[in-house]
Design a protein around this motif. Sequence first.
Motif, PDB file in Angstrom:
ATOM      1  N   THR A 244      40.402  90.053  13.454  1.00  0.00           N
ATOM      2  CA  THR A 244      41.370  90.521  14.444  1.00  0.00           C
ATOM      3  C   THR A 244      41.654  89.461  15.491  1.00  0.00           C
ATOM      4  OG1 THR A 244      40.624  92.803  14.136  1.00  0.00           O
ATOM      5  CG2 THR A 244      41.855  92.310  16.144  1.00  0.00           C
ATOM      6  N   GLY A 245      40.586  88.867  16.022  1.00  0.00           N
ATOM      7  CA  GLY A 245      40.776  87.826  17.028  1.00  0.00           C
ATOM      8  C   GLY A 245      41.509  86.617  16.486  1.00  0.00           C
ATOM      9  N   ILE A 246      41.192  86.245  15.242  1.00  0.00           N
ATOM     10  CA  ILE A 246      41.861  85.087  14.631  1.00  0.00           C
ATOM     11  C   ILE A 246      43.347  85.362  14.450  1.00  0.00           C
ATOM     12  CG2 ILE A 246      41.961  83.639  12.563  1.00  0.00           C
ATOM     13  CD1 ILE A 246      38.972  84.132  12.201  1.00  0.00           C
ATOM     14  N   VAL A 247      43.672  86.568  14.010  1.00  0.00           N
ATOM     15  CA  VAL A 247      45.076  86.926  13.779  1.00  0.00           C
ATOM     16  C   VAL A 247      45.860  86.896  15.080  1.00  0.00           C
ATOM     17  CG1 VAL A 247      46.572  88.852  13.163  1.00  0.00           C
ATOM     18  CG2 VAL A 247      44.678  88.236  11.676  1.00  0.00           C
ATOM     19  N   LEU A 248      45.292  87.457  16.152  1.00  0.00           N
ATOM     20  CA  LEU A 248      45.996  87.495  17.429  1.00  0.00           C
ATOM     21  C   LEU A 248      46.134  86.110  18.053  1.00  0.00           C
ATOM     22  CD1 LEU A 248      44.462  90.715  19.026  1.00  0.00           C
ATOM     23  CD2 LEU A 248      46.732  90.452  18.023  1.00  0.00           C
ATOM     24  N   ALA A 249      45.159  85.232  17.810  1.00  0.00           N
ATOM     25  CA  ALA A 249      45.185  83.908  18.427  1.00  0.00           C
ATOM     26  C   ALA A 249      46.044  82.907  17.672  1.00  0.00           C
ATOM     27  CB  ALA A 249      43.758  83.358  18.543  1.00  0.00           C
ATOM     28  N   LEU A 250      46.358  83.191  16.406  1.00  0.00           N
ATOM     29  CA  LEU A 250      47.071  82.202  15.590  1.00  0.00           C
ATOM     30  C   LEU A 250      48.483  81.890  16.085  1.00  0.00           C
ATOM     31  CD1 LEU A 250      46.911  80.390  13.141  1.00  0.00           C
ATOM     32  CD2 LEU A 250      47.694  82.296  11.719  1.00  0.00           C
ATOM     33  N   PRO A 251      49.339  82.890  16.424  1.00  0.00           N
ATOM     34  CA  PRO A 251      50.694  82.537  16.871  1.00  0.00           C
ATOM     35  C   PRO A 251      50.749  81.634  18.093  1.00  0.00           C
ATOM     36  CG  PRO A 251      50.616  84.843  16.249  1.00  0.00           C
ATOM     37  CD  PRO A 251      49.202  84.351  16.250  1.00  0.00           C
ATOM     38  N   PRO A 252      50.030  81.943  19.191  1.00  0.00           N
ATOM     39  CA  PRO A 252      50.106  81.014  20.330  1.00  0.00           C
ATOM     40  C   PRO A 252      49.541  79.631  20.031  1.00  0.00           C
ATOM     41  CG  PRO A 252      48.505  82.765  20.758  1.00  0.00           C
ATOM     42  CD  PRO A 252      49.261  83.153  19.549  1.00  0.00           C
ATOM     43  N   LEU A 253      48.533  79.567  19.152  1.00  0.00           N
ATOM     44  CA  LEU A 253      48.016  78.254  18.774  1.00  0.00           C
ATOM     45  C   LEU A 253      49.082  77.457  18.021  1.00  0.00           C
ATOM     46  CD1 LEU A 253      44.354  79.011  17.637  1.00  0.00           C
ATOM     47  CD2 LEU A 253      45.058  77.568  19.543  1.00  0.00           C
ATOM     48  N   CYS A 254      49.767  78.105  17.099  1.00  0.00           N
ATOM     49  CA  CYS A 254      50.813  77.421  16.340  1.00  0.00           C
ATOM     50  C   CYS A 254      51.985  77.036  17.237  1.00  0.00           C
ATOM     51  CB  CYS A 254      51.302  78.306  15.197  1.00  0.00           C
ATOM     52  SG  CYS A 254      50.090  78.589  13.892  1.00  0.00           S
ATOM     53  N   GLU A 255      52.251  77.844  18.269  1.00  0.00           N
ATOM     54  CA  GLU A 255      53.364  77.543  19.169  1.00  0.00           C
ATOM     55  C   GLU A 255      53.164  76.216  19.886  1.00  0.00           C
ATOM     56  OE1 GLU A 255      54.033  80.718  21.847  1.00  0.00           O
ATOM     57  OE2 GLU A 255      54.659  82.148  20.299  1.00  0.00           O
ATOM     58  N   LEU A 256      51.928  75.844  20.165  1.00  0.00           N
ATOM     59  CA  LEU A 256      51.672  74.573  20.847  1.00  0.00           C
ATOM     60  C   LEU A 256      52.208  73.400  20.040  1.00  0.00           C
ATOM     61  CD1 LEU A 256      48.034  75.137  22.182  1.00  0.00           C
ATOM     62  CD2 LEU A 256      50.194  75.329  23.426  1.00  0.00           C
ATOM     63  N   ALA A 257      52.112  73.495  18.713  1.00  0.00           N
ATOM     64  CA  ALA A 257      52.642  72.432  17.854  1.00  0.00           C
ATOM     65  C   ALA A 257      54.115  72.621  17.563  1.00  0.00           C
ATOM     66  CB  ALA A 257      51.846  72.379  16.540  1.00  0.00           C
ATOM     67  N   LEU A 258      54.571  73.874  17.498  1.00  0.00           N
ATOM     68  CA  LEU A 258      55.955  74.144  17.118  1.00  0.00           C
ATOM     69  C   LEU A 258      56.944  73.900  18.250  1.00  0.00           C
ATOM     70  CD1 LEU A 258      55.497  77.398  15.007  1.00  0.00           C
ATOM     71  CD2 LEU A 258      56.296  75.183  14.172  1.00  0.00           C
ATOM     72  N   MET A 259      56.523  74.078  19.502  1.00  0.00           N
ATOM     73  CA  MET A 259      57.470  73.953  20.607  1.00  0.00           C
ATOM     74  C   MET A 259      58.090  72.555  20.711  1.00  0.00           C
ATOM     75  SD  MET A 259      55.954  76.352  23.614  1.00  0.00           S
ATOM     76  CE  MET A 259      55.913  78.138  23.388  1.00  0.00           C
ATOM     77  N   PRO A 260      57.313  71.472  20.626  1.00  0.00           N
ATOM     78  CA  PRO A 260      57.970  70.151  20.623  1.00  0.00           C
ATOM     79  C   PRO A 260      58.925  69.988  19.450  1.00  0.00           C
ATOM     80  CG  PRO A 260      55.623  69.932  21.046  1.00  0.00           C
ATOM     81  CD  PRO A 260      55.846  71.344  20.626  1.00  0.00           C
ATOM     82  N   MET A 261      58.576  70.549  18.290  1.00  0.00           N
ATOM     83  CA  MET A 261      59.460  70.457  17.135  1.00  0.00           C
ATOM     84  C   MET A 261      60.749  71.222  17.372  1.00  0.00           C
ATOM     85  SD  MET A 261      56.507  71.060  14.238  1.00  0.00           S
ATOM     86  CE  MET A 261      57.718  71.208  12.929  1.00  0.00           C
ATOM     87  N   MET A 262      60.654  72.393  17.984  1.00  0.00           N
ATOM     88  CA  MET A 262      61.849  73.182  18.257  1.00  0.00           C
ATOM     89  C   MET A 262      62.719  72.521  19.329  1.00  0.00           C
ATOM     90  SD  MET A 262      61.966  75.603  16.164  1.00  0.00           S
ATOM     91  CE  MET A 262      60.855  76.293  14.926  1.00  0.00           C
ATOM     92  N   ALA A 263      62.077  71.878  20.304  1.00  0.00           N
ATOM     93  CA  ALA A 263      62.850  71.155  21.313  1.00  0.00           C
ATOM     94  C   ALA A 263      63.644  70.019  20.674  1.00  0.00           C
ATOM     95  CB  ALA A 263      61.919  70.608  22.390  1.00  0.00           C
ATOM     96  N   TYR A 264      63.023  69.292  19.756  1.00  0.00           N
ATOM     97  CA  TYR A 264      63.720  68.216  19.054  1.00  0.00           C
ATOM     98  C   TYR A 264      64.858  68.781  18.211  1.00  0.00           C
ATOM     99  CZ  TYR A 264      64.547  64.310  15.882  1.00  0.00           C
ATOM    100  OH  TYR A 264      65.129  63.314  15.146  1.00  0.00           O
ATOM    101  N   ALA A 265      64.588  69.892  17.498  1.00  0.00           N
ATOM    102  CA  ALA A 265      65.629  70.502  16.668  1.00  0.00           C
ATOM    103  C   ALA A 265      66.794  71.002  17.512  1.00  0.00           C
ATOM    104  CB  ALA A 265      65.031  71.651  15.856  1.00  0.00           C
ATOM    105  N   ALA A 266      66.492  71.548  18.710  1.00  0.00           N
ATOM    106  CA  ALA A 266      67.562  72.039  19.582  1.00  0.00           C
ATOM    107  C   ALA A 266      68.460  70.900  20.037  1.00  0.00           C
ATOM    108  CB  ALA A 266      66.957  72.745  20.799  1.00  0.00           C
ATOM    109  N   LEU A 267      67.880  69.738  20.300  1.00  0.00           N
ATOM    110  CA  LEU A 267      68.667  68.593  20.727  1.00  0.00           C
ATOM    111  C   LEU A 267      69.490  68.011  19.574  1.00  0.00           C
ATOM    112  CD1 LEU A 267      65.981  66.834  22.948  1.00  0.00           C
ATOM    113  CD2 LEU A 267      67.980  68.079  23.738  1.00  0.00           C
ATOM    114  N   ARG A 268      68.975  68.142  18.371  1.00  0.00           N
ATOM    115  CA  ARG A 268      69.660  67.518  17.237  1.00  0.00           C
ATOM    116  C   ARG A 268      70.733  68.429  16.644  1.00  0.00           C
ATOM    117  NH1 ARG A 268      69.103  63.152  14.284  1.00  0.00           N
ATOM    118  NH2 ARG A 268      69.753  63.135  12.097  1.00  0.00           N
ATOM    119  N   TRP A 269      70.409  69.709  16.466  1.00  0.00           N
ATOM    120  CA  TRP A 269      71.335  70.610  15.780  1.00  0.00           C
ATOM    121  C   TRP A 269      71.965  71.660  16.688  1.00  0.00           C
ATOM    122  CZ3 TRP A 269      66.706  69.341  13.025  1.00  0.00           C
ATOM    123  CH2 TRP A 269      66.917  68.498  11.944  1.00  0.00           C
ATOM    124  N   GLY A 270      71.545  71.729  17.919  1.00  0.00           N
ATOM    125  CA  GLY A 270      72.123  72.702  18.843  1.00  0.00           C
ATOM    126  C   GLY A 270      71.155  73.812  19.194  1.00  0.00           C
TER     127      GLY A 270
END
Length: 407
Positions: A244-270
């Motif tokens: 249960t704890g692992i499942v709840l903690a996984l999305p925010p952990l992944c967001e730390l890596a995904l947010m810079p990627m999404m920022a780059y994608a927003a600048l490139r594709w809108g």
Amino acid sequence: MLVSSTASFAALGVLSLFARDELGASDTMVTVNFVVVALASMAVMLATGHVSDLVGARRVIVPASLAWLGIGYAALASVRTYPAMLAVGVVFFCAVGVPNAQLMAYARDLVDRREDTAAPTVVIALMRIVLSVGSFTGFGISGLGLAYLGARPLFRVVAVVCLGCLALSWYLLRGHNTDATAPQPVKQQSTDDRRGAQKRTDGGTRLLLILVVVMVLFSSGRIMLLSQLPILVTVSLHAPLQMTGIVLALPPLCELALMPMMAYAALRWGRGKVFLVGGAASVAYYGGLVVVTTPGQLMLLQVVYAVFGAATVIAGLDLAQRLMAGRAGTATSIYLSHENVATVNGSLVAMASVATLGHQIGFLVPGALCLIALALATWAFIRHPDSSDLRHRPPRGQHPLIPAGTP
């Protein structure tokens, strides 16, 4: 932002147990407390956002709100009844979202001075990562503090930390003597120019309100996730409690890596395209929860949910501030107010869905709301492609982080 958010999440992590174990509050009473404080917080956030833009008072509002929260946590440590806790929450914790909203607006003021179209998106990504780190740290401290100190001493420690943040913010903001929101000389404009500017402003405000409604619909399943996902893990999937704890903690952990990627994608594709990708991820996530049968599938779905969180936070907040140029405080406060509305709406959605469909099939309801939100966002963005930054990829040879025309 890191220190203040850590303190707030540390207190939030023990608030429910404090109300139930020491004040005798029922689960319903605890929920009512969160709902009432959320509504009060929305009103205060909107008011402070408007005032900060109107008179340029961000450097005053941030320390003042931190001082108010420090007093509130000290008062919370002394309450003996549930009505007293509710009163303290309404009076003091209505300001809980103000410091971070105003700091985000102040950061927008600073980067708007630079002729760099990538700077606002990058800054939003960095500040949102800081808030995610603060949530991890705060929840971890809440568990340790409850085990070794108790709830009341922990609230007093948080009050002292808020006063430390007050001193730090006063020193930081006082160092910038040129207020980005200070009145600027007004250039002479023709009547047609003023009408055109007013039309663009009105259109941006309408699109921002649509964006807030969309985010309310997207976020309406969050309360249900917190209450029903642990039941899904242990009852339907027969997984151990540790999962249960692992499942709840996984999305925010992944967001730390995904947010810079999404920022780059927003600048490139809108920004609009990235936002819609996040919306599609939310529809896929809730639809998957209805049919998930193994813990491995659930872990994969949690990564999909992280895509939704990272994409909508980065692109949505950036779009909101762009839609109300020069009024970053109001735009940020309006956009972040969706979290308060979603808390109220999400509580109703969770109760109705679980009561009628059960803890797994009930995820169809937030999934349907996300599908409606995705359709509404797509319609609004297509109608306003420039305002929503719904564009094609940059011309060949142009780097997304370098403004057009730069040698």
